[in-house]
Design a protein around this motif. Structure first.
Motif, PDB file in Angstrom:
ATOM      1  N   ASN A  75       0.893   7.972  -2.845  1.00 30.54           N
ATOM      2  CA  ASN A  75       2.087   7.790  -2.033  1.00 30.54           C
ATOM      3  C   ASN A  75       1.125   6.929  -0.697  1.00 30.54           C
ATOM      4  O   ASN A  75       1.733   6.393  -0.264  1.00 30.54           O
ATOM      5  CB  ASN A  75       2.426   9.159  -1.370  1.00 30.54           C
ATOM      6  N   GLU A  78       0.515   3.826  -1.578  1.00 31.17           N
ATOM      7  CA  GLU A  78       1.437   2.790  -1.409  1.00 31.17           C
ATOM      8  C   GLU A  78       1.946   2.292  -0.165  1.00 31.17           C
ATOM      9  O   GLU A  78       2.254   1.239   0.283  1.00 31.17           O
ATOM     10  CB  GLU A  78       2.588   3.575  -2.185  1.00 31.17           C
ATOM     11  N   ASN A  79       1.795   3.291   0.809  1.00 30.68           N
ATOM     12  CA  ASN A  79       2.462   3.255   1.962  1.00 30.68           C
ATOM     13  C   ASN A  79       1.377   2.159   2.985  1.00 30.68           C
ATOM     14  O   ASN A  79       1.714   1.394   3.767  1.00 30.68           O
ATOM     15  CB  ASN A  79       2.274   4.357   3.002  1.00 30.68           C
ATOM     16  N   GLU A  80       0.049   2.452   2.658  1.00 35.83           N
ATOM     17  CA  GLU A  80      -1.119   1.602   3.161  1.00 35.83           C
ATOM     18  C   GLU A  80      -0.968   0.093   2.558  1.00 35.83           C
ATOM     19  O   GLU A  80      -1.247  -1.036   3.279  1.00 35.83           O
ATOM     20  CB  GLU A  80      -2.433   1.922   2.851  1.00 35.83           C
ATOM     21  N   LEU A  81      -0.653  -0.167   1.183  1.00 34.09           N
ATOM     22  CA  LEU A  81      -0.676  -1.367   0.853  1.00 34.09           C
ATOM     23  C   LEU A  81       0.560  -2.158   0.863  1.00 34.09           C
ATOM     24  O   LEU A  81       0.684  -3.586   1.026  1.00 34.09           O
ATOM     25  CB  LEU A  81      -0.798  -1.154  -0.823  1.00 34.09           C
ATOM     26  N   GLN A  82       1.498  -1.572   1.462  1.00 27.68           N
ATOM     27  CA  GLN A  82       3.060  -2.188   1.635  1.00 27.68           C
ATOM     28  C   GLN A  82       3.073  -3.443   2.611  1.00 27.68           C
ATOM     29  O   GLN A  82       3.412  -4.426   2.060  1.00 27.68           O
ATOM     30  CB  GLN A  82       4.190  -1.040   1.999  1.00 27.68           C
ATOM     31  N   PRO A  83       2.467  -3.262   3.813  1.00 27.65           N
ATOM     32  CA  PRO A  83       2.295  -4.237   4.595  1.00 27.65           C
ATOM     33  C   PRO A  83       1.379  -5.313   4.183  1.00 27.65           C
ATOM     34  O   PRO A  83       1.314  -6.520   4.523  1.00 27.65           O
ATOM     35  CB  PRO A  83       1.822  -3.533   5.939  1.00 27.65           C
ATOM     36  N   LYS A  85       0.789  -5.930   1.177  1.00 32.51           N
ATOM     37  CA  LYS A  85       1.270  -6.691  -0.061  1.00 32.51           C
ATOM     38  C   LYS A  85       2.479  -7.958   0.584  1.00 32.51           C
ATOM     39  O   LYS A  85       2.515  -9.045   0.138  1.00 32.51           O
ATOM     40  CB  LYS A  85       2.168  -5.625  -1.019  1.00 32.51           C
ATOM     41  N   ALA A  86       3.025  -7.393   1.634  1.00 34.17           N
ATOM     42  CA  ALA A  86       4.149  -8.461   2.162  1.00 34.17           C
ATOM     43  C   ALA A  86       3.140  -9.441   2.790  1.00 34.17           C
ATOM     44  O   ALA A  86       3.715 -10.788   2.807  1.00 34.17           O
ATOM     45  CB  ALA A  86       4.772  -7.491   3.333  1.00 34.17           C
TER      46      ALA A  86
END
Length: 202
Positions: A75, A78-83, A85-86
């Motif tokens: 989790n 995923e939170n760290e990768l989200q920005p 990835k964008a």
């Protein structure tokens, strides 16, 4: 008279020693010849199963704990990768648009061929390739009719027999023949394979 604890230890140790002896010699011969000995072995089996269950419970608890930690790490990732990835998608789309504009503005085939691949610094490469045309069916009825007339239909797979349901219809006669118990028909394409009696320890 021995206490219940002493009796428990006596029975369990005695049974455990005999079991170890069985395992060491392959356990081919039965060491149980009467109900008293069977009771000792039954107690040893119950205690062994209890030990297995206790160890399994400890292992399951530890696994659950680490699975929870793993879920937390995933989790977090995923939170760290989200920005990021964008950001990756945005940067890639900008480079893709640049490549499209470069390719479309090429003056001739030679230049377009050269622009099929553009190598950039930092291990980034822009690539393009021609794609084969796709075909779509616009008249399903005529499409199927044409396929049938030209031998283009797939051979249907052979259906599997429902063996579990089939077995329920079988019965064995005194002569050892397999019969359909609903009709009495002899099914000579099936034979009976006698099985030895099964013994289990529950």
């Amino acid at each position: 008279m021995p206490s219940s604890g002493e009796l428990k230890n006596s029975i369990y140790v005695s049974s455990e020693e005999e079991l170890n002896l069985d395992l060491g010699t392959g356990g081919g011969d039965s060491k149980v010849s009467n109900l008293d000995e069977a009771a000792r072995y039954a107690y040893g089996l119950a205690e062994t199963r209890k030990s297995i269950s206790e160890l399994q419970a400890v292992a399951d608890k530890e696994v659950a704990k680490w699975q929870e930690k793993i879920a937390d790490v995933r989790n977090w990732l995923e939170n760290e990768l989200q920005p990021l990835k964008a950001k990756e998608d945005y940067l890639a789309s900008q480079l893709q648009m640049f490549h499209i504009n470069q390719f479309k503005s090429a003056k001739n085939d030679s230049e377009r061929k050269r622009l099929t691949s553009i190598k950039l610094p930092y291990g980034v490469t822009l690539k393009s390739r021609a794609q084969a045309d796709k075909f779509e069916v616009v008249d399903e009825h005529t499409y199927k009719k044409f396929a049938k007339e030209n031998g283009l239909l797939k051979t249907p797979e052979e259906p599997e027999i429902n063996w579990s349901g089939f077995k329920k219809k079988l019965v064995v006669s005194e002569e050892g023949q397999v019969l359909n118990k609903e009709t009495g028909e002899c099914l000579d394409f099936i034979k009976v394979v006698p099985q030895e009696r099964k013994f289990e320890v529950k």
